[in-house]
Scaffold this motif. Structure first.
Motif, PDB file in Angstrom:
ATOM      1  N   UNK A  70     -13.282   0.297   0.421  1.00  0.00           N
ATOM      2  CA  UNK A  70     -14.189  -0.800   0.739  1.00  0.00           C
ATOM      3  C   UNK A  70     -14.255  -1.773  -0.428  1.00  0.00           C
ATOM      4  N   UNK A  71     -14.060  -3.023  -0.141  1.00  0.00           N
ATOM      5  CA  UNK A  71     -14.122  -4.040  -1.186  1.00  0.00           C
ATOM      6  C   UNK A  71     -12.850  -4.166  -2.004  1.00  0.00           C
ATOM      7  N   UNK A  72     -11.858  -3.361  -1.698  1.00  0.00           N
ATOM      8  CA  UNK A  72     -10.588  -3.427  -2.436  1.00  0.00           C
ATOM      9  C   UNK A  72      -9.660  -4.462  -1.830  1.00  0.00           C
ATOM     10  N   UNK A  73      -8.687  -4.878  -2.636  1.00  0.00           N
ATOM     11  CA  UNK A  73      -7.510  -5.536  -2.075  1.00  0.00           C
ATOM     12  C   UNK A  73      -6.410  -4.487  -2.110  1.00  0.00           C
ATOM     13  N   UNK A  74      -6.009  -4.039  -0.942  1.00  0.00           N
ATOM     14  CA  UNK A  74      -5.000  -3.003  -0.847  1.00  0.00           C
ATOM     15  C   UNK A  74      -3.693  -3.631  -0.403  1.00  0.00           C
ATOM     16  N   UNK A  75      -2.626  -3.307  -1.105  1.00  0.00           N
ATOM     17  CA  UNK A  75      -1.333  -3.870  -0.733  1.00  0.00           C
ATOM     18  C   UNK A  75      -0.481  -2.798  -0.079  1.00  0.00           C
ATOM     19  N   UNK A  76       0.163  -3.191   1.005  1.00  0.00           N
ATOM     20  CA  UNK A  76       1.102  -2.310   1.680  1.00  0.00           C
ATOM     21  C   UNK A  76       2.469  -2.923   1.425  1.00  0.00           C
ATOM     22  N   UNK A  77       3.298  -2.213   0.670  1.00  0.00           N
ATOM     23  CA  UNK A  77       4.585  -2.803   0.345  1.00  0.00           C
ATOM     24  C   UNK A  77       5.711  -1.889   0.797  1.00  0.00           C
ATOM     25  N   UNK A  78       6.905  -2.420   0.779  1.00  0.00           N
ATOM     26  CA  UNK A  78       8.073  -1.653   1.198  1.00  0.00           C
ATOM     27  C   UNK A  78       9.169  -2.588   1.617  1.00  0.00           C
ATOM     28  N   UNK A  79      10.399  -2.096   1.629  1.00  0.00           N
ATOM     29  CA  UNK A  79      11.529  -2.937   2.008  1.00  0.00           C
ATOM     30  C   UNK A  79      11.414  -3.402   3.463  1.00  0.00           C
ATOM     31  N   UNK A  80      12.239  -4.353   3.853  1.00  0.00           N
ATOM     32  CA  UNK A  80      12.265  -4.823   5.248  1.00  0.00           C
ATOM     33  C   UNK A  80      12.520  -3.673   6.210  1.00  0.00           C
ATOM     34  N   UNK A  81      11.781  -3.676   7.312  1.00  0.00           N
ATOM     35  CA  UNK A  81      11.990  -2.641   8.309  1.00  0.00           C
ATOM     36  C   UNK A  81      11.343  -1.322   7.959  1.00  0.00           C
ATOM     37  N   UNK A  82      10.514  -1.308   6.912  1.00  0.00           N
ATOM     38  CA  UNK A  82       9.880  -0.056   6.491  1.00  0.00           C
ATOM     39  C   UNK A  82       8.783   0.365   7.462  1.00  0.00           C
ATOM     40  N   UNK A  83       8.291  -0.559   8.260  1.00  0.00           N
ATOM     41  CA  UNK A  83       7.245  -0.230   9.225  1.00  0.00           C
ATOM     42  C   UNK A  83       5.881  -0.797   8.871  1.00  0.00           C
ATOM     43  N   UNK A  84       5.851  -1.763   7.975  1.00  0.00           N
ATOM     44  CA  UNK A  84       4.569  -2.320   7.530  1.00  0.00           C
ATOM     45  C   UNK A  84       3.871  -3.069   8.658  1.00  0.00           C
ATOM     46  N   UNK A 104       1.479  -8.741  -5.954  1.00  0.00           N
ATOM     47  CA  UNK A 104       0.882  -7.428  -5.720  1.00  0.00           C
ATOM     48  C   UNK A 104       0.253  -6.908  -7.005  1.00  0.00           C
ATOM     49  N   UNK A 105       1.015  -6.961  -8.075  1.00  0.00           N
ATOM     50  CA  UNK A 105       0.542  -6.403  -9.335  1.00  0.00           C
ATOM     51  C   UNK A 105      -0.698  -7.136  -9.827  1.00  0.00           C
ATOM     52  N   UNK A 106      -0.721  -8.440  -9.568  1.00  0.00           N
ATOM     53  CA  UNK A 106      -1.809  -9.231 -10.120  1.00  0.00           C
ATOM     54  C   UNK A 106      -3.129  -9.014  -9.402  1.00  0.00           C
ATOM     55  N   UNK A 107      -3.101  -9.003  -8.077  1.00  0.00           N
ATOM     56  CA  UNK A 107      -4.398  -9.028  -7.389  1.00  0.00           C
ATOM     57  C   UNK A 107      -4.797  -7.719  -6.731  1.00  0.00           C
ATOM     58  N   UNK A 108      -3.876  -6.778  -6.530  1.00  0.00           N
ATOM     59  CA  UNK A 108      -4.304  -5.622  -5.743  1.00  0.00           C
ATOM     60  C   UNK A 108      -4.905  -4.521  -6.604  1.00  0.00           C
ATOM     61  N   UNK A 109      -5.844  -3.803  -5.978  1.00  0.00           N
ATOM     62  CA  UNK A 109      -6.481  -2.676  -6.645  1.00  0.00           C
ATOM     63  C   UNK A 109      -5.757  -1.389  -6.318  1.00  0.00           C
ATOM     64  N   UNK A 110      -5.028  -1.404  -5.213  1.00  0.00           N
ATOM     65  CA  UNK A 110      -4.493  -0.169  -4.669  1.00  0.00           C
ATOM     66  C   UNK A 110      -3.204  -0.537  -3.939  1.00  0.00           C
ATOM     67  N   UNK A 111      -2.155   0.227  -4.169  1.00  0.00           N
ATOM     68  CA  UNK A 111      -0.876  -0.094  -3.539  1.00  0.00           C
ATOM     69  C   UNK A 111      -0.359   1.133  -2.778  1.00  0.00           C
ATOM     70  N   UNK A 112       0.068   0.888  -1.559  1.00  0.00           N
ATOM     71  CA  UNK A 112       0.695   1.945  -0.767  1.00  0.00           C
ATOM     72  C   UNK A 112       2.127   1.507  -0.487  1.00  0.00           C
ATOM     73  N   UNK A 113       3.079   2.381  -0.765  1.00  0.00           N
ATOM     74  CA  UNK A 113       4.478   2.004  -0.589  1.00  0.00           C
ATOM     75  C   UNK A 113       5.089   2.775   0.569  1.00  0.00           C
ATOM     76  N   UNK A 114       5.705   2.041   1.471  1.00  0.00           N
ATOM     77  CA  UNK A 114       6.374   2.634   2.629  1.00  0.00           C
ATOM     78  C   UNK A 114       7.878   2.460   2.487  1.00  0.00           C
TER      79      UNK A 114
END
Ligand SMILES: Nc1ncnc2c1ncn2[C@@H]1O[C@H](COP(=O)(O)OP(=O)(O)O)[C@@H](O)[C@H]1O
Ligand SMILES: [Mg+2]
Lengths: 444, 281
Positions: free
Chosen positions: B34-48, B230-240
């Motif tokens: 809650x209140x986070x900026x969460x980034x979902x990252x991954x290569x193309x076609x990863x399912x994001x 991503x590195x600058x603004x996110x608090x939490x990163x999930x990689x797919x």
């Protein structure tokens, strides 16, 4: 000083047309020119009937057709579109005119019967007021369909079904229960809206062509049921003796207690015609008023948003099913109102009045006027219905002339006569209309 | 430093999405704080994008649960809700990878459409509004004010009456965010909001997202390609990668995760093992 002279347009077109004609001759000589038949006179002998005249016709048609297409359409540097556009007034001029056009048309519409009476007298003007009633009926139908096709972007090819439901609702309610027009009018609207929802439910999942086909079928089903349910609807015999509307209880009859008597006028059958004209004018204006108001409300914006992008609508929490249903129901309701007016005006209805061609004409009015444009519908109705009557003398050619004129107009203005969309809300006073090129036509 | 596990706004549990034989997402679980900026990252076609489509109801997940917890304590199981209700009731808003604006409507109209539901209620489902009752008129004025607020924040206010389709690409992206914010979301899902933006626009976007997070109690879940963003603004990163979660943590942790490095640089599995040995995994 051109070294290699490009063949002139005429030359190349002639060559191409001649080639086409030659191919036609070869094909038509066997396929059209000779017909095997059974001789009736001399037993069951086969013989060949030669039809060289038909072959000649085919060749000439292909030659002329290809020549015309080559000269005017297929060569982009000299397309008819550009030529026609050049001849026609520029749309810029039209938009300045547009602002003054609406009040002007309204004044003309209100003053029309009196002006006609003044110039032509009761006898002479009757025909024209009748025509005005017809045109206004189509304006109302066009406005009703505009909600579904123009705003919500749902292609409805069976709109006439709701017109039929409205007409038959009134006729049957009057026949079986003796209800008057004024009671039946809202009932007919409600029944038509109800049928709109009935139709809406199964077709909402369909888009584009599929939706068009199902609505088309629905229109035909209604007509076929009306045609075959003899005991209830009278089938092809129709329903006659539908009661005429009264003016606040005053009937348009000769003698004591009639409209003319009450107002101390001499009886004339034109009174009823004029009354009918104002009745349909008020009904049509109500349709317009409601539509224009709805456009500025959340439901109207949701319709237009639905036409633009359905998925985005859903991502914003809009229930697209309900939104489509309201568009269908509302469009149907106005169709139903117009239908019961039609029944009371004619005094007689039969399924013949509700064929597909009616749907096509109404849709043509909406498309020709410019999808979503209210004033466009008026212009297109006057042009189409008025023009149709005007060309009546030409008998079988009028369809041809008419079709050609429509093609010319659509080439000139592919997005309809009025092809700007006015924003429903704006911050600045001077917000401009949106070019139709940016507006989606809807997908379903 | 695992605040997203203590107070998640969205919990994704064992999410699996199959298209015929293709498993686009495979048993994916993660939390959005809650209140986070969460980034979902991954290569193309990863399912994001597929994760977004499941979250916002455009796809029904094959398996798994998506729990949305609103600030008022209400809990919604998103996988059971139709898409429009997710926006209306669970307060999850989204943007699209290929922008979906109402191009033939003005910018202001786009934002008014986003406020459809409250306006519908205020207009007594059109009837009150049609009769010109006062409640609707007030609500309409408020809605315009809200739209103006977001137009101001996205720098579009002086173009409010232009058709959305006429805007340049970067402005369209911002308009889509403004439109999503007009629904009053508690979770904002942004699908590649920085794609196609120039560095200046990208910077403005970062500021806008920080502002949204700070001032509006809106948690942000964003798909992003640009690692610097991503590195600058996110608090939490999930990689797919290929539908499987390969890393989950703070930007710092994720940046140094050998799996992530491998996935992003396209290294062989042998080399991954080698690196893993080196870093002592
Ligand atoms: N509706 C669909 N039908 C079939 N396959 C799909 C569908 N949507 C996504 N996929 C597949 O799922 C995989 C993940 O796609 P997507 O979520 O769009 O990736 P990305 O991480 O680039 O956003 C891709 O292989 C894609 O082809
Ligand atoms: Mg994607």
């Amino acid at each position: 000083m051109q070294a290699v002279k490009k063949p002139s347009l005429l030359e190349s077109s002639l060559k191409d047309a001649a080639g086409g004609a030659l191919v036609t001759l070869a094909l038509a000589a066997v396929m059209i020119g000779m017909k095997v038949d059974v001789a009736s006179g001399r037993g069951a002998e086969l013989f060949i009937e030669y039809r060289w005249f038909a072959v000649a016709m085919a060749v000439v048609v292909v030659f002329a057709g290809r020549l015309v297409m080559n000269l005017f359409f297929w060569r982009t540097d000299n397309s008819v579109a550009a030529a026609v556009s050049g001849l026609m007034p520029k749309s810029k001029a039209g938009s300045g005119l547009g602002a003054a056009l609406k009040p002007l048309l309204l004044i003309v519409a209100i003053a029309l019967p009196f002006a006609l009476m003044f110039w032509l007298g009761a006898r002479g003007s009757r025909q024209y007021i009748d025509l005005a009633i017809l045109v206004t009926t189509y304006v109302m139908l066009g406005w009703g369909l505009n909600i579904v096709v123009g705003l919500a972007g749902l292609l409805d090819l069976g709109y006439v079904a709701f017109y039929a439901v409205g007409a038959y609702s009134y006729a049957l309610l009057a026949q079986y229960f003796g209800f008057s027009f004024w009671i039946c009018l809202p009932l007919a609207g409600i029944l038509a809206a109800f049928w709109g929802i009935i139709l809406g439910f199964p077709v909402l999942r369909l888009r584009g062509d599929y939706l068009a086909i199902v609505t088309l079928a629905f229109g035909e089903i209604i007509r076929v049921v009306l045609l075959n349910w003899y005991e209830f609807t009278g089938g092809p015999d129709g329903i006659s003796g539908i009661p005429r509307p009264t003016f606040f209880g005053l009937e348009f009859t000769r003698g004591e207690g009639g409209f003319a008597d009450f107002f101390g006028l001499d009886y004339s059958s034109i009174h009823r015609i004029i009354f009918l004209y104002y009745l349909i004018l008020i009904m049509a204006l109500m349709t317009n008023f409601v539509t224009m108001r709805l456009r500025r409300m959340p439901i109207g914006r949701a319709w237009e948003a639905l036409r633009e992008d359905e998925i985005a609508c859903r991502s914003l929490g809009i229930n697209t099913t309900n939104t489509k249903l309201t568009a269908f129901a509302l469009g149907a309701m106005f169709g139903g109102f117009a239908g019961s007016f039609f029944a009371t005006r004619q005094g007689f209805i039969s399924p013949e009045s509700f064929t597909f061609i009616e749907s096509a004409v109404i849709l043509a009015i909406v498309v020709l006027g410019g999808l979503g444009s209210q004033i466009g519908v008026v212009i297109a109705s006057i042009f189409m219905i008025g023009g149709f009557e005007f060309f009546r003398e030409f008998e079988e050619y009028r369809m041809l002339v008419f079709g050609l004129l429509m093609v010319v107009i659509m080439v000139w203005k592919p997005r309809g006569l009025v092809s700007t969309r006015a924003p429903s809300v704006s911050l600045s006073k001077s917000a401009k209309g949106i070019s139709a090129d940016l507006v989606q036509e809807g997908h379903g | 430093m695992t605040q997203w596990n203590d107070n998640p706004v969205l919990t994704v549990e064992h999410l699996t999405m199959r298209f015929g034989g293709l498993t686009a997402i495979d048993n994916l679980s993660f939390n959005v704080g809650r209140g986070d900026i969460t980034a979902l990252i991954g290569p193309n076609g990863a399912g994001k994008t597929t994760v977004f489509n499941c979250t916002t109801g455009f796809y029904k997940p094959t398996e798994g649960r998506l729990v949305m917890r609103r600030t008022n304590g209400e809990k919604y199981l998103l996988e059971r809700m139709p898409d429009f209700k997710i926006s209306a009731h669970a307060k999850v808003a989204r943007t699209f990878q290929n922008i979906r604006l109402f191009g033939g409507m003005t910018i202001l109209e786009n934002l008014m459409v986003a406020q459809h539901n409250p306006l519908m209620v205020a207009s007594n489902w059109t009837i009150g509004g049609l009769l010109g009752l006062g409640g609707y008129r007030h609500a309409n004025v408020d809605a315009i004010e809200k739209a103006k607020y977001w137009l101001d924040k996205t720098g579009l206010i002086d173009r409010a009456d232009l058709p959305a389709a006429e805007l340049p690409y970067g402005d369209q992206r911002r308009l889509e965010i403004a439109r999503a914010m007009c629904t009053g979301p508690e979770l904002l899902c942004l699908d590649e909001p920085a794609a196609g933006l120039n560095p200046k626009e990208s910077l403005e976007l970062n500021e806008l997202l920080m502002y949204i997070r700070k001032e509006h109690d809106t948690s942000v879940l964003l798909i992003e390609h640009d690692m610097s963003v991503v590195m600058e603004i996110s608090d939490h990163v999930v990689v797919l990668d290929y539908g499987v979660k390969i890393s989950d943590g703070t930007p710092e942790e994720v940046k140094n995760d050998p799996h992530v490095i491998a996935a992003y640089l396209g290294v062989d599995d042998d080399e991954v093992d080698q690196i893993e040995e080196e870093v002592g995994l």
